[in-house]
Design a protein around this motif. Structure first.
Motif, PDB file in Angstrom:
ATOM      1  N   ASN A  64      28.803  33.792  32.101  1.00  0.00           N
ATOM      2  CA  ASN A  64      28.488  32.731  31.149  1.00  0.00           C
ATOM      3  C   ASN A  64      27.003  32.711  30.819  1.00  0.00           C
ATOM      4  O   ASN A  64      26.606  32.538  29.658  1.00  0.00           O
ATOM      5  N   LEU A  65      26.143  32.894  31.824  1.00  0.00           N
ATOM      6  CA  LEU A  65      24.697  32.885  31.600  1.00  0.00           C
ATOM      7  C   LEU A  65      24.230  34.160  30.912  1.00  0.00           C
ATOM      8  O   LEU A  65      23.346  34.132  30.043  1.00  0.00           O
ATOM      9  N   LEU A  66      24.820  35.300  31.275  1.00  0.00           N
ATOM     10  CA  LEU A  66      24.401  36.560  30.673  1.00  0.00           C
ATOM     11  C   LEU A  66      24.782  36.640  29.200  1.00  0.00           C
ATOM     12  O   LEU A  66      24.073  37.250  28.403  1.00  0.00           O
ATOM     13  N   LYS A  67      25.883  36.012  28.844  1.00  0.00           N
ATOM     14  CA  LYS A  67      26.308  36.027  27.438  1.00  0.00           C
ATOM     15  C   LYS A  67      25.346  35.267  26.532  1.00  0.00           C
ATOM     16  O   LYS A  67      25.346  35.460  25.319  1.00  0.00           O
ATOM     17  N   GLN A  68      24.563  34.360  27.139  1.00  0.00           N
ATOM     18  CA  GLN A  68      23.587  33.611  26.348  1.00  0.00           C
ATOM     19  C   GLN A  68      22.292  34.394  26.158  1.00  0.00           C
ATOM     20  O   GLN A  68      21.355  33.907  25.527  1.00  0.00           O
ATOM     21  N   HIS A  69      22.234  35.609  26.734  1.00  0.00           N
ATOM     22  CA  HIS A  69      21.053  36.451  26.614  1.00  0.00           C
ATOM     23  C   HIS A  69      21.444  37.811  26.054  1.00  0.00           C
ATOM     24  O   HIS A  69      22.595  38.241  26.167  1.00  0.00           O
ATOM     25  N   GLN A  70      20.486  38.484  25.496  1.00  0.00           N
ATOM     26  CA  GLN A  70      20.720  39.799  24.912  1.00  0.00           C
ATOM     27  C   GLN A  70      20.559  40.871  25.979  1.00  0.00           C
ATOM     28  O   GLN A  70      19.663  41.714  25.940  1.00  0.00           O
ATOM     29  N   THR A  71      21.441  40.808  26.966  1.00  0.00           N
ATOM     30  CA  THR A  71      21.320  41.736  28.096  1.00  0.00           C
ATOM     31  C   THR A  71      22.122  43.000  27.886  1.00  0.00           C
ATOM     32  O   THR A  71      21.794  44.047  28.428  1.00  0.00           O
ATOM     33  N   GLU A 163      13.675  33.730  41.536  1.00  0.00           N
ATOM     34  CA  GLU A 163      13.557  35.096  41.030  1.00  0.00           C
ATOM     35  C   GLU A 163      14.635  35.398  40.003  1.00  0.00           C
ATOM     36  O   GLU A 163      14.363  36.001  38.960  1.00  0.00           O
ATOM     37  N   VAL A 164      15.863  34.993  40.290  1.00  0.00           N
ATOM     38  CA  VAL A 164      16.952  35.219  39.333  1.00  0.00           C
ATOM     39  C   VAL A 164      16.708  34.430  38.053  1.00  0.00           C
ATOM     40  O   VAL A 164      16.925  34.931  36.941  1.00  0.00           O
ATOM     41  N   TYR A 165      16.242  33.185  38.204  1.00  0.00           N
ATOM     42  CA  TYR A 165      15.963  32.349  37.028  1.00  0.00           C
ATOM     43  C   TYR A 165      14.838  32.963  36.196  1.00  0.00           C
ATOM     44  O   TYR A 165      14.935  33.031  34.959  1.00  0.00           O
ATOM     45  N   ASP A 166      13.774  33.410  36.847  1.00  0.00           N
ATOM     46  CA  ASP A 166      12.663  34.034  36.120  1.00  0.00           C
ATOM     47  C   ASP A 166      13.110  35.322  35.436  1.00  0.00           C
ATOM     48  O   ASP A 166      12.620  35.659  34.348  1.00  0.00           O
ATOM     49  N   TRP A 167      14.015  36.053  36.061  1.00  0.00           N
ATOM     50  CA  TRP A 167      14.564  37.268  35.437  1.00  0.00           C
ATOM     51  C   TRP A 167      15.300  36.919  34.145  1.00  0.00           C
ATOM     52  O   TRP A 167      15.179  37.623  33.137  1.00  0.00           O
ATOM     53  N   LEU A 168      16.041  35.796  34.174  1.00  0.00           N
ATOM     54  CA  LEU A 168      16.727  35.359  32.959  1.00  0.00           C
ATOM     55  C   LEU A 168      15.737  34.955  31.869  1.00  0.00           C
ATOM     56  O   LEU A 168      15.984  35.189  30.681  1.00  0.00           O
ATOM     57  N   LEU A 169      14.619  34.364  32.255  1.00  0.00           N
ATOM     58  CA  LEU A 169      13.633  33.926  31.269  1.00  0.00           C
ATOM     59  C   LEU A 169      13.014  35.101  30.525  1.00  0.00           C
ATOM     60  O   LEU A 169      12.586  34.955  29.370  1.00  0.00           O
TER      61      LEU A 169
END
Length: 452
Positions: A64-71, A163-169
């Motif tokens: 769900n979180l990864l879909k909100q990012h262009q990963t 760290e995971v949160y900063d990676w998402l940012l």
């Protein structure tokens, strides 16, 4: 982020062995208050059969979180690739646990931390209203899940979540909205249903885990500084051991309950100017110096205390905080000491009623008797050292005031003659009649001895 930036040198001792099983004496008869009901976080309850439902939700939260990012990442195809980016933190994360967990391989250990971190981030973002897309299974159980996330044995290192949160940012989002800083999204998680007022100056501190962060945001720097000063003064004396040993002799270990203090000695209770338990973060408190926390002031027969809101959901959290203090922070037991004071003041529903009328307690339980039981049960788990606890001056001053014969006589006078408006009116009327009778006698006798 380098390891020196994760926590400062003064925090490294705190990080070691900071996630552990609660002591047996804290769990005696209350073991269920330390076990998660819905979700396992970290290695202690990993794989429990009754927690597998939420275990299946963790990859959904990650997706769900990864879909909100262009990963371009997909679950579970790129799970190995994502976990590899956090492998450098594996050995440092293990330091936080008292046990070694050798049955977890390095990769499995990191994989568990990554999934747990994404799950926690998803919960935190939901509580902060940062994500709009709903996940029904989380929304329905979010209060129970949050309760599980604040259990002592159900923690992972907070630096890893960051760290995971900063990676998402760092990853561009599919929309123009960016996630707020980590401390901002954490505030609602800490504040919701909080019986205490938050200390925002500690939100950015190097807490070891979420329960540690809750403790820091709730504890009073004023108490901690004064307690440290007291301990430092003791050791600066010529014979510090004897000085510390002699303190309990002149300091009572218990004080009378609130009703006895009020009725026998006339001690009054008042709510402090600030309130604990307004269920929202106060943006005006920007520094530690403006936060008084559990500070209690006794002066001229009046005890000023913060208002504490109590409800049935707080027992589990308070027991875990007490166990955390007993094991990691024996010199800074702010929760234990304050709750022990409340246990001393409350013996029955009459004490609860008096403190609620004074604004010191906001009781949301169904009866005053249940509130009294609440504090008495919690107090049984509060183990404090009477040679250096923060309220030893308070106990001594209250006992001295309570033992004073003058204060007792004045309280008795108030209870007997000024306890109600009608009693005051009766006393006033009696005094007035006595004065009038005296004047009448005077004017009757005066002409006899002083004729015109």
């Amino acid at each position: 982020m380098e390891m020196d930036q994760v926590v400062g040198p003064e925090e490294r001792y705190r990080s070691r062995n900071s996630i552990f099983h609660a002591p047996a004496h804290n769990k005696y008869g209350r073991g269920s208050d330390f076990e998660p009901k819905l979700v396992s976080i970290g290695p202690y309850y990993h794989g429990r059969e009754n927690l597998k439902t939420m275990e299946e939700v963790k990859p959904q939260c990650m997706s769900n979180l990864l879909k909100q990012h262009q990963t371009g990442a997909s679950m579970p195809d790129d799970m190995h690739k994502i976990c590899t980016q956090f492998m450098r933190f594996e050995s440092y994360a293990r330091v936080f646990y008292k046990e070694e967990f050798n049955h977890f391989s390095d990769f499995d250990f990191v994989r568990m931390l990554v999934l747990d971190s994404f799950f926690i981030i998803r919960i935190i973002l939901s509580l902060s209203k940062t994500v709009q897309k709903s996940m029904p299974i989380i929304d329905r159980n979010i209060k129970e899940v949050r309760s599980d996330l604040l259990l002592l044995e159900n923690q992972i290192p907070l630096f890893f979540i960051r760290e995971v949160y900063d990676w998402l940012l760092l990853i561009p989002r599919t929309d123009s909205r960016a996630f707020p800083p980590f401390e901002c999204v954490l505030k609602p998680f800490i504040c919701i249903d909080m019986p205490w007022r938050i200390n925002p100056g500690r939100m950015s501190s190097g807490a070891a885990h979420l329960l540690d962060l809750y403790w820091r945001c709730s504890s009073s720097p004023k108490i901690n500084k004064q307690l440290s000063k007291f301990r430092r003064d003791c050791f600066q004396r010529d014979k510090p051991t004897e000085a510390v040993y002699n303190l309990p002799i002149c300091t009572p270990k218990v004080i009378a309950n609130a009703t006895a203090l009020h009725q026998v000695a006339g001690i009054k209770f008042e709510k402090s100017n600030f309130k604990l338990g307004d269920n929202e973060c106060d943006s005006k408190l920007n520094s530690e110096g403006n936060y008084d926390g559990f500070d209690v002031i006794f002066s001229n027969g009046t005890m000023q205390m913060p208002c504490m809101t109590i409800d049935s959901s707080q027992t589990t959290l308070l027991l875990n905080l007490i166990a955390f203090e007993n094991s990691v922070l024996p010199s800074m037991r702010t929760f234990s000491i304050y709750l022990k004071l409340m246990d001393e003041l409350i013996d029955s529903e009459k004490d609860v009623e008096l403190l609620q009328q004074s604004g010191v307690i906001n009781n949301t339980l169904s009866s005053h008797e249940m509130a009294a039981t609440f504090f008495n049960d919690i107090g049984n788990f509060c183990f404090i050292d009477y040679s250096d606890h923060f309220f030893f001056d308070l106990f001594r001053d209250v006992q001295k005031y309570y033992d004073s014969s003058w204060n007792r006589k004045w309280a008795s006078l108030q209870q007997n003659y000024f306890s109600s408006p009608w009693a005051v009116i009766s006393v006033f009327a009696g005094v007035t009649l006595l004065i009038l009778a005296g004047l009448q006698t005077f004017y009757t006798i005066y002409p006899y001895y002083n004729p015109k």
